[in-house]
Design a protein around this motif. Structure first.
Motif, PDB file in Angstrom:
ATOM      1  N   VAL A  29       4.529   0.163  -5.638  1.00  0.00           N
ATOM      2  CA  VAL A  29       3.381  -0.053  -4.765  1.00  0.00           C
ATOM      3  C   VAL A  29       2.358  -0.918  -5.483  1.00  0.00           C
ATOM      4  O   VAL A  29       2.061  -0.693  -6.664  1.00  0.00           O
ATOM      5  CB  VAL A  29       2.742   1.293  -4.354  1.00  0.00           C
ATOM      6  N   SER A  74       0.842  -1.197   0.000  1.00  0.00           N
ATOM      7  CA  SER A  74       0.000   0.000   0.000  1.00  0.00           C
ATOM      8  C   SER A  74       0.871   1.240   0.000  1.00  0.00           C
ATOM      9  O   SER A  74       2.072   1.186   0.307  1.00  0.00           O
ATOM     10  CB  SER A  74      -0.916   0.014   1.228  1.00  0.00           C
ATOM     11  N   ARG A  75       0.256   2.380  -0.323  1.00  0.00           N
ATOM     12  CA  ARG A  75       0.983   3.647  -0.267  1.00  0.00           C
ATOM     13  C   ARG A  75       1.442   3.952   1.146  1.00  0.00           C
ATOM     14  O   ARG A  75       2.542   4.484   1.359  1.00  0.00           O
ATOM     15  CB  ARG A  75       0.083   4.778  -0.775  1.00  0.00           C
ATOM     16  N   ASN A  76       0.604   3.632   2.133  1.00  0.00           N
ATOM     17  CA  ASN A  76       0.976   3.886   3.522  1.00  0.00           C
ATOM     18  C   ASN A  76       2.190   3.061   3.923  1.00  0.00           C
ATOM     19  O   ASN A  76       3.075   3.542   4.640  1.00  0.00           O
ATOM     20  CB  ASN A  76      -0.200   3.576   4.447  1.00  0.00           C
ATOM     21  N   THR A 112       4.776   5.066  -7.161  1.00  0.00           N
ATOM     22  CA  THR A 112       3.960   5.187  -5.960  1.00  0.00           C
ATOM     23  C   THR A 112       2.530   4.753  -6.208  1.00  0.00           C
ATOM     24  O   THR A 112       1.623   5.140  -5.488  1.00  0.00           O
ATOM     25  CB  THR A 112       3.962   6.629  -5.432  1.00  0.00           C
ATOM     26  N   GLY A 113       2.285   3.934  -7.172  1.00  0.00           N
ATOM     27  CA  GLY A 113       0.943   3.416  -7.371  1.00  0.00           C
ATOM     28  C   GLY A 113       0.702   3.116  -8.825  1.00  0.00           C
ATOM     29  O   GLY A 113       1.497   3.406  -9.673  1.00  0.00           O
ATOM     30  N   SER A 136       5.215   4.637   2.261  1.00  0.00           N
ATOM     31  CA  SER A 136       5.560   5.890   2.920  1.00  0.00           C
ATOM     32  C   SER A 136       6.279   5.634   4.242  1.00  0.00           C
ATOM     33  O   SER A 136       7.261   6.310   4.574  1.00  0.00           O
ATOM     34  CB  SER A 136       4.291   6.716   3.148  1.00  0.00           C
TER      35      SER A 136
END
Length: 235
Positions: A205, A189-191, A234-235, A194
């Motif tokens: 991601v 996940s992005r979280n 990032t996604g 991060s």
């Protein structure tokens, strides 16, 4: 052969290692956490639904879940949904969401007014949308498993590291230190990405919070590395 670092706790680490091996890569198993079940008391009032944001919760929930097995069970990700079914839940739903906050919104959209969240000791404080009552019960804890120097050096020799949670990303970055500059990070996940911070050789991601999507992100990293092209995604 790509060396893939697997940091998730057992028994999930072993399951992932078997999948990595079947794909023709070398699994490097080095769990960062140990899962321990915790005693918990069921709420007096029956909720409209149950929610899980990790596969560990239905695995560790134990006999106290028996009263809720027939309720609608909302999960983040296919692996969590599979664990819920294995635990005995009969109405399991996995909306296309990335985290617990989005799952709460999906539960509210389904017309539920109360939900029981069975979760780990450390979890993001997702607030329910207006009109939805949330009751959290901690059913397991994940304690940090310190690596030996040998385990740390082995981990630093991996080509790609898989990260399954924000806490896992933070712990992995701390454990590898500057050694992460040679490791490519695939985050669920992005979280999680991060929390792992910067300093990696490359990052990707997963498109969805599922292991198949995480594997796809790792594959992308390997392909870009083969092309000798830099990548930060990032996604």
């Amino acid at each position: 052969m790509t060396r893939v670092l697997i940091t998730r706790p057992h028994p999930g680490a072993g399951e992932t290692a078997a999948r990595i091996l079947a794909l023709g890569h070398e699994p490097v198993v080095a769990p960062l956490f140990e899962i321990t079940a915790r005693q918990w008391a069921a709420p007096a009032a029956m909720p409209d639904a149950v929610m899980f944001t990790s596969a560990a919760a239905p695995r560790e929930g134990g006999p106290a879940m028996a009263s809720f097995l027939a309720l609608p069970c909302f999960c983040v990700g296919a692996r969590t949904a599979a664990a819920a079914r294995l635990a005995g839940f009969t109405d399991v739903r996995a909306p296309d969401v990335d985290d617990g906050g989005a799952l709460l919104a999906a539960i509210a959209a389904a017309g539920k007014v109360s939900v029981l969240h069975l979760c780990g000791l450390e979890i993001a404080g997702y607030a329910p949308p207006p009109g939805l009552r949330l009751d959290r019960r901690v059913v397991y804890g994940a304690s940090l498993h310190g690596w030996t120097d040998e385990e740390r050096e082995t981990a630093r020799g991996a080509d790609v590291a898989l990260v399954y949670s924000p806490r896992g990303g933070e712990a992995l970055a701390a454990a590898l230190g500057a050694g992460r500059s040679n490791v490519r990070l695939a985050a669920i996940s992005r979280n999680a990405a991060s929390a792992a911070g910067d300093g990696w050789a490359a990052r990707a991601v997963a498109a969805r919070p599922e292991e198949d999507a995480l594997f796809a992100a790792a594959k992308l990293l390997c392909e870009k590395q083969a092309d000798k092209a830099p990548l930060t995604r990032t996604g």
